[in-house]
Design a protein around this motif. Structure first.
Motif, PDB file in Angstrom:
ATOM      1  N   GLY A  31     -10.984 -49.000 -86.370  1.00  0.00           N
ATOM      2  CA  GLY A  31     -10.783 -47.609 -86.006  1.00  0.00           C
ATOM      3  C   GLY A  31      -9.602 -47.450 -85.060  1.00  0.00           C
ATOM      4  O   GLY A  31      -8.896 -48.406 -84.743  1.00  0.00           O
ATOM      5  N   PHE A  32      -9.380 -46.211 -84.614  1.00  0.00           N
ATOM      6  CA  PHE A  32      -8.308 -45.956 -83.655  1.00  0.00           C
ATOM      7  C   PHE A  32      -8.733 -46.405 -82.260  1.00  0.00           C
ATOM      8  O   PHE A  32      -9.928 -46.541 -81.964  1.00  0.00           O
ATOM      9  N   TYR A  33      -7.754 -46.643 -81.405  1.00  0.00           N
ATOM     10  CA  TYR A  33      -8.073 -47.019 -80.030  1.00  0.00           C
ATOM     11  C   TYR A  33      -8.815 -45.879 -79.339  1.00  0.00           C
ATOM     12  O   TYR A  33      -8.770 -44.716 -79.754  1.00  0.00           O
ATOM     13  N   SER A  34      -9.481 -46.226 -78.265  1.00  0.00           N
ATOM     14  CA  SER A  34     -10.259 -45.245 -77.499  1.00  0.00           C
ATOM     15  C   SER A  34      -9.573 -44.952 -76.168  1.00  0.00           C
ATOM     16  O   SER A  34      -8.669 -45.671 -75.738  1.00  0.00           O
ATOM     17  N   ARG A  35     -10.013 -43.892 -75.522  1.00  0.00           N
ATOM     18  CA  ARG A  35      -9.507 -43.579 -74.177  1.00  0.00           C
ATOM     19  C   ARG A  35      -9.852 -44.706 -73.203  1.00  0.00           C
ATOM     20  O   ARG A  35      -9.090 -44.994 -72.276  1.00  0.00           O
ATOM     21  N   LYS A  36     -10.975 -45.346 -73.425  1.00  0.00           N
ATOM     22  CA  LYS A  36     -11.366 -46.470 -72.569  1.00  0.00           C
ATOM     23  C   LYS A  36     -10.366 -47.611 -72.708  1.00  0.00           C
ATOM     24  O   LYS A  36      -9.974 -48.238 -71.718  1.00  0.00           O
ATOM     25  N   ASP A  37      -9.937 -47.882 -73.947  1.00  0.00           N
ATOM     26  CA  ASP A  37      -8.911 -48.910 -74.169  1.00  0.00           C
ATOM     27  C   ASP A  37      -7.636 -48.565 -73.404  1.00  0.00           C
ATOM     28  O   ASP A  37      -7.001 -49.429 -72.791  1.00  0.00           O
ATOM     29  N   GLY A  42      -3.856 -49.248 -68.529  1.00  0.00           N
ATOM     30  CA  GLY A  42      -3.353 -48.750 -67.256  1.00  0.00           C
ATOM     31  C   GLY A  42      -3.752 -49.648 -66.103  1.00  0.00           C
ATOM     32  O   GLY A  42      -2.948 -49.944 -65.204  1.00  0.00           O
ATOM     33  N   GLU A  43      -4.992 -50.118 -66.120  1.00  0.00           N
ATOM     34  CA  GLU A  43      -5.478 -51.006 -65.056  1.00  0.00           C
ATOM     35  C   GLU A  43      -4.748 -52.349 -65.081  1.00  0.00           C
ATOM     36  O   GLU A  43      -4.447 -52.926 -64.029  1.00  0.00           O
ATOM     37  N   ILE A  44      -4.467 -52.851 -66.268  1.00  0.00           N
ATOM     38  CA  ILE A  44      -3.745 -54.122 -66.392  1.00  0.00           C
ATOM     39  C   ILE A  44      -2.326 -54.001 -65.855  1.00  0.00           C
ATOM     40  O   ILE A  44      -1.740 -54.968 -65.361  1.00  0.00           O
ATOM     41  N   GLY A  45      -1.765 -52.800 -65.937  1.00  0.00           N
ATOM     42  CA  GLY A  45      -0.439 -52.566 -65.394  1.00  0.00           C
ATOM     43  C   GLY A  45       0.658 -52.443 -66.422  1.00  0.00           C
ATOM     44  O   GLY A  45       1.832 -52.324 -66.069  1.00  0.00           O
ATOM     45  N   LEU A 108       3.262 -35.668 -64.209  1.00  0.00           N
ATOM     46  CA  LEU A 108       2.904 -36.440 -65.389  1.00  0.00           C
ATOM     47  C   LEU A 108       2.959 -37.951 -65.223  1.00  0.00           C
ATOM     48  O   LEU A 108       2.120 -38.672 -65.769  1.00  0.00           O
ATOM     49  N   LEU A 109       3.947 -38.457 -64.490  1.00  0.00           N
ATOM     50  CA  LEU A 109       4.132 -39.913 -64.459  1.00  0.00           C
ATOM     51  C   LEU A 109       2.939 -40.681 -63.901  1.00  0.00           C
ATOM     52  O   LEU A 109       2.550 -41.713 -64.478  1.00  0.00           O
ATOM     53  N   PRO A 110       2.310 -40.248 -62.801  1.00  0.00           N
ATOM     54  CA  PRO A 110       1.135 -41.001 -62.348  1.00  0.00           C
ATOM     55  C   PRO A 110       0.016 -41.039 -63.390  1.00  0.00           C
ATOM     56  O   PRO A 110      -0.688 -42.052 -63.514  1.00  0.00           O
ATOM     57  N   GLU A 111      -0.144 -39.963 -64.147  1.00  0.00           N
ATOM     58  CA  GLU A 111      -1.172 -39.915 -65.177  1.00  0.00           C
ATOM     59  C   GLU A 111      -0.811 -40.821 -66.361  1.00  0.00           C
ATOM     60  O   GLU A 111      -1.683 -41.473 -66.941  1.00  0.00           O
ATOM     61  N   LEU A 112       0.463 -40.844 -66.714  1.00  0.00           N
ATOM     62  CA  LEU A 112       0.917 -41.717 -67.796  1.00  0.00           C
ATOM     63  C   LEU A 112       0.808 -43.184 -67.413  1.00  0.00           C
ATOM     64  O   LEU A 112       0.428 -44.031 -68.227  1.00  0.00           O
ATOM     65  N   ALA A 113       1.130 -43.516 -66.174  1.00  0.00           N
ATOM     66  CA  ALA A 113       1.071 -44.905 -65.708  1.00  0.00           C
ATOM     67  C   ALA A 113      -0.362 -45.413 -65.635  1.00  0.00           C
ATOM     68  O   ALA A 113      -0.637 -46.580 -65.934  1.00  0.00           O
ATOM     69  N   ALA A 114      -1.280 -44.537 -65.256  1.00  0.00           N
ATOM     70  CA  ALA A 114      -2.679 -44.938 -65.087  1.00  0.00           C
ATOM     71  C   ALA A 114      -3.450 -44.951 -66.399  1.00  0.00           C
ATOM     72  O   ALA A 114      -4.544 -45.527 -66.478  1.00  0.00           O
ATOM     73  N   GLY A 115      -2.902 -44.329 -67.428  1.00  0.00           N
ATOM     74  CA  GLY A 115      -3.604 -44.264 -68.701  1.00  0.00           C
ATOM     75  C   GLY A 115      -4.508 -43.065 -68.837  1.00  0.00           C
ATOM     76  O   GLY A 115      -5.318 -42.996 -69.768  1.00  0.00           O
ATOM     77  N   ARG A 116      -4.367 -42.112 -67.941  1.00  0.00           N
ATOM     78  CA  ARG A 116      -5.185 -40.891 -68.051  1.00  0.00           C
ATOM     79  C   ARG A 116      -4.566 -39.893 -69.028  1.00  0.00           C
ATOM     80  O   ARG A 116      -5.230 -38.953 -69.461  1.00  0.00           O
TER      81      ARG A 116
END
Length: 377
Positions: A31-37, A42-45, A108-116
């Motif tokens: 399936g497609f990736y999830s928001r959790k993925d 984002g956590e990995i960096g 936007l950038l903090p949200e994009l970097a974190a994966g939100r």
């Protein structure tokens, strides 16, 4: 000339590789990736590796960023997910960081970097693929911003994205100087998001069309000024062609390991198949392509970090990695024989995921044209 990594760089690679393997221990489920993925990346960096620290990124240069992507590409069995994350970062977050207005960057950038948030790059059109200077999507100036009209035909992450970096023509008579970049958010009036395509590979990365129907974009969401879109796109492609393809270097590391292990264990005619030159030679060729591509990619990123004009180095790198991974994936299928054609070992998935690498971010033939132009032909 230095071919080694310092302690900090090696520790970062080891940390990212271990974190990736822990976060994604199993092959994709189809399936497609999830928001959790996405949040895990984002956590990995990975998502913020090259973004400025003041906006939630790690502030790494091109070479160190590529090394992070390489580790994730090696550790994660879901190449579609890694590709989606790299496209999000290099084709979307990078141009926002470099050319976006300050309010847009801070929002936007903090949200994009974190994966939100998930981002998609909207450049390709039905009649504008390799030739990105003749876009049919138009941008018409109105009070306070622009109205976009037209269709983008192939947007990786498109069906899932919260933010799009889109390019449209403000002045058709100006050629590439009439192309302008915009940041378009999913909730914008007049934005229609299409259904995901059914694709050969990269199955976990949703891709589809988006259509603009008098879609209003505020003035502050123009990237770099009117007419700067072509230069911005080429800037982002430099990052993408160099750093994104590090994921395939990581994948090739994993492929070599799999082929060697299989050739040691599999027996035919009373011998390990690795003792047959027809098998061992193929594995040697995979290793040769890997190390050649790796050196060219590192060289391209090193050149970028020095602020040099890196068109030749990046084109050589992109061509070597994409053609190398495609040829190596085909060889790996033959090393595994019948098992290589089955989904159980994931070898056929590598081949399917390798095919588009010669197409996106500029086809192999486009890279060849860039190369000969740079050497004076």
């Amino acid at each position: 000339m230095e071919f080694g990594w310092n302690e900090e760089q090696q520790a970062r690679y080891d940390e990212v590789l271990a974190a990736t393997r822990a976060a994604f221990p199993a092959p994709p489920d189809g399936g497609f990736y999830s928001r959790k993925d996405w949040l895990r990346l984002g956590e990995i960096g990975m998502l913020g590796a090259c973004l400025p620290q003041e906006y939630g990124g790690r502030g790494l240069g091109a070479l160190d960023t590529a090394r992070v992507v390489e580790a994730v590409g090696r550790g994660c069995l879901d190449t579609g997910l890694v590709f989606a994350a790299a496209a999000h970062t290099f084709a979307c977050a990078v141009p926002i960081a470099e050319f976006g207005s300050e309010p847009v960057r801070r929002r936007l950038l903090p949200e994009l970097a974190a994966g939100r948030l998930i981002a998609g790059n909207a450049m390709t059109e039905p009649d504008a693929g390799s030739d990105s200077s003749r876009l049919s999507v138009t941008a018409t100036a109105v009070d306070g911003g622009y109205l976009l009209n037209g269709t983008k035909s192939f947007v990786s992450n498109g069906p899932a994205a919260d933010v799009y970096v889109a390019y449209g023509t403000v002045n058709p008579k100006a050629g590439f100087l009439g192309v302008t970049g915009f940041v378009v958010e999913r909730g914008a009036d007049g934005l229609v998001v299409g259904q995901p395509y059914e694709k050969m590979g990269m199955l976990s990365c949703p891709a589809g069309a988006i259509t603009f129907e008098d879609c209003f974009v505020p003035e502050e969401q123009v990237l770099g000024g009117v007419g700067a879109g072509a230069a911005i796109f080429q800037h982002s492609m430099g990052w993408e062609r160099a750093c994104l393809f590090a994921l395939y270097v990581g994948l090739l590391d994993r492929l070599v390991e799999q082929c060697v292990a299989h050739a040691r264990e599999r027996r035919q005619f009373g011998r390990r198949i690795g003792e047959f030159q027809s098998v061992s030679n193929r594995i040697a060729d995979i290793k040769l392509r890997l190390e050649s591509a790796r050196l060219l990619l590192y060289r391209a990123c090193w050149s970028m970090d020095r602020g040099e004009s890196s068109v030749l180095e990046i084109a050589l790198s992109k061509l070597a990695v994409s053609e190398g991974v495609l040829a190596s994936a085909a060889d790996a299928v033959r090393v595994f024989g019948g098992r290589g054609y089955l989904r159980e070992d994931g070898i056929e998935a590598v081949l399917r995921d390798a095919v588009p690498s010669t197409i996106f971010s500029g086809t192999s033939d486009i890279q060849r044209q860039l190369i000969v132009k740079e050497i004076g032909l």
